[in-house]
Design a protein around this motif. Structure first.
Motif, PDB file in Angstrom:
ATOM      1  N   THR A 265      -6.322 -14.943   5.741  1.00  0.00           N
ATOM      2  CA  THR A 265      -5.049 -14.822   4.839  1.00  0.00           C
ATOM      3  C   THR A 265      -4.753 -14.000   3.999  1.00  0.00           C
ATOM      4  N   VAL A 266      -5.664 -13.884   3.083  1.00  0.00           N
ATOM      5  CA  VAL A 266      -5.680 -13.049   1.874  1.00  0.00           C
ATOM      6  C   VAL A 266      -5.580 -11.528   2.247  1.00  0.00           C
ATOM      7  N   LYS A 267      -6.358 -11.410   3.160  1.00  0.00           N
ATOM      8  CA  LYS A 267      -6.498  -9.797   3.511  1.00  0.00           C
ATOM      9  C   LYS A 267      -5.195  -9.622   4.377  1.00  0.00           C
ATOM     10  N   ILE A 268      -4.810 -10.347   5.070  1.00  0.00           N
ATOM     11  CA  ILE A 268      -3.667 -10.063   5.952  1.00  0.00           C
ATOM     12  C   ILE A 268      -2.467  -9.870   5.354  1.00  0.00           C
ATOM     13  N   ASN A 269      -2.254 -10.527   4.050  1.00  0.00           N
ATOM     14  CA  ASN A 269      -0.944 -10.752   3.397  1.00  0.00           C
ATOM     15  C   ASN A 269      -1.301  -9.740   2.168  1.00  0.00           C
ATOM     16  N   ALA A 270      -2.168  -9.186   1.989  1.00  0.00           N
ATOM     17  CA  ALA A 270      -2.435  -8.154   0.674  1.00  0.00           C
ATOM     18  C   ALA A 270      -1.153  -7.124   0.447  1.00  0.00           C
ATOM     19  N   ASP A 271      -0.650  -6.456   1.709  1.00  0.00           N
ATOM     20  CA  ASP A 271       0.154  -5.634   1.544  1.00  0.00           C
ATOM     21  C   ASP A 271       1.583  -6.254   1.121  1.00  0.00           C
ATOM     22  N   LEU A 272       1.908  -7.418   1.559  1.00  0.00           N
ATOM     23  CA  LEU A 272       3.066  -8.283   1.416  1.00  0.00           C
ATOM     24  C   LEU A 272       3.043  -8.591  -0.448  1.00  0.00           C
ATOM     25  N   TYR A 273       1.665  -8.943  -0.575  1.00  0.00           N
ATOM     26  CA  TYR A 273       1.714  -9.530  -2.132  1.00  0.00           C
ATOM     27  C   TYR A 273       1.718  -8.382  -2.830  1.00  0.00           C
ATOM     28  N   TYR A 274       1.304  -7.232  -2.643  1.00  0.00           N
ATOM     29  CA  TYR A 274       1.477  -5.888  -3.514  1.00  0.00           C
ATOM     30  C   TYR A 274       2.805  -5.446  -3.506  1.00  0.00           C
ATOM     31  N   SER A 275       3.558  -5.396  -2.409  1.00  0.00           N
ATOM     32  CA  SER A 275       4.984  -5.130  -2.413  1.00  0.00           C
ATOM     33  C   SER A 275       5.872  -6.151  -3.145  1.00  0.00           C
TER      34      SER A 275
END
Length: 130
Positions: free
Chosen positions: A112-122
Motif C-alpha cells: 500500500t505504501v509503495k502503490i500510494n507513494a506518488d499520491l503521497y508526494y503530490s
C-alpha cells in the motif's frame, strides 16, 4: 522577480531569503500531517479488508511530526498491543514446527505504501505550495 539557480546551496539561500525558517517548518509539518493522514487511511482500509476483529485497522494512527536533525519525521504506528500483531501480519512468521506462515494480510502495508507513494508526494507538494 527572477532567480538564478546554480546549485542546491543557492536554492536554499534564495528560499531562506524569501521565507523565514519558522514558516517553512510550519509548512513542512502541515504537509507531513496531511500526507500522513492520507497514508494512514489507505493502510487502515487495506488492513480492514483482511480483518478478523478489525482492531488492527482501527488502531492505525499517525504520530505528530518531529524534527530529527534537519528533517521532519512522522511515524505510522498501531495503538495498544497491536504493534507486534501488525508486524506479524505484514512480515509473516514461523510456527513452532518451523513452517513459514503468510497471514491473509501478508505484505499489505508495504504494498500500500509503495502503490500510494506518488499520491503521497503530490499531496506533500500541493501542501507545500500553499
Amino acid at each position: 522577480m527572477g532567480v538564478d539557480i546554480l546549485g542546491l546551496e543557492s536554492i536554499e539561500k534564495e528560499i531562506t531569503k524569501k521565507y523565514s525558517r519558522k514558516s517553512m517548518d510550519e509548512a513542512e509539518q502541515r504537509a507531513l500531517k496531511a500526507g500522513g493522514n492520507m497514508m494512514r487511511n489507505k493502510v487502515a482500509t487495506q488492513l480492514y479488508n483482511y480483518r478478523d476483529t478489525g482492531k488492527l485497522s482501527i488502531g492505525t494512527d499517525l504520530k505528530e511530526a518531529k524534527k530529527l536533525g534537519n528533517e521532519y519525521v512522522a511515524y505510522l504506528y498501531w495503538r495498544g498491543e497491536h504493534s507486534s500483531l501488525a508486524h506479524l501480519v505484514n512480515n509473516g512468521y514461523h510456527d513452532r514446527a518451523g513452517n513459514f506462515i503468510k497471514p491473509k494480510g501478508y505484505q499489505k502495508v508495504d504494498t500500500t505504501v509503495k502503490i500510494n507513494a506518488d499520491l503521497y508526494y503530490s499531496l506533500l507538494k500541493r501542501e507545500l505550495n500553499k
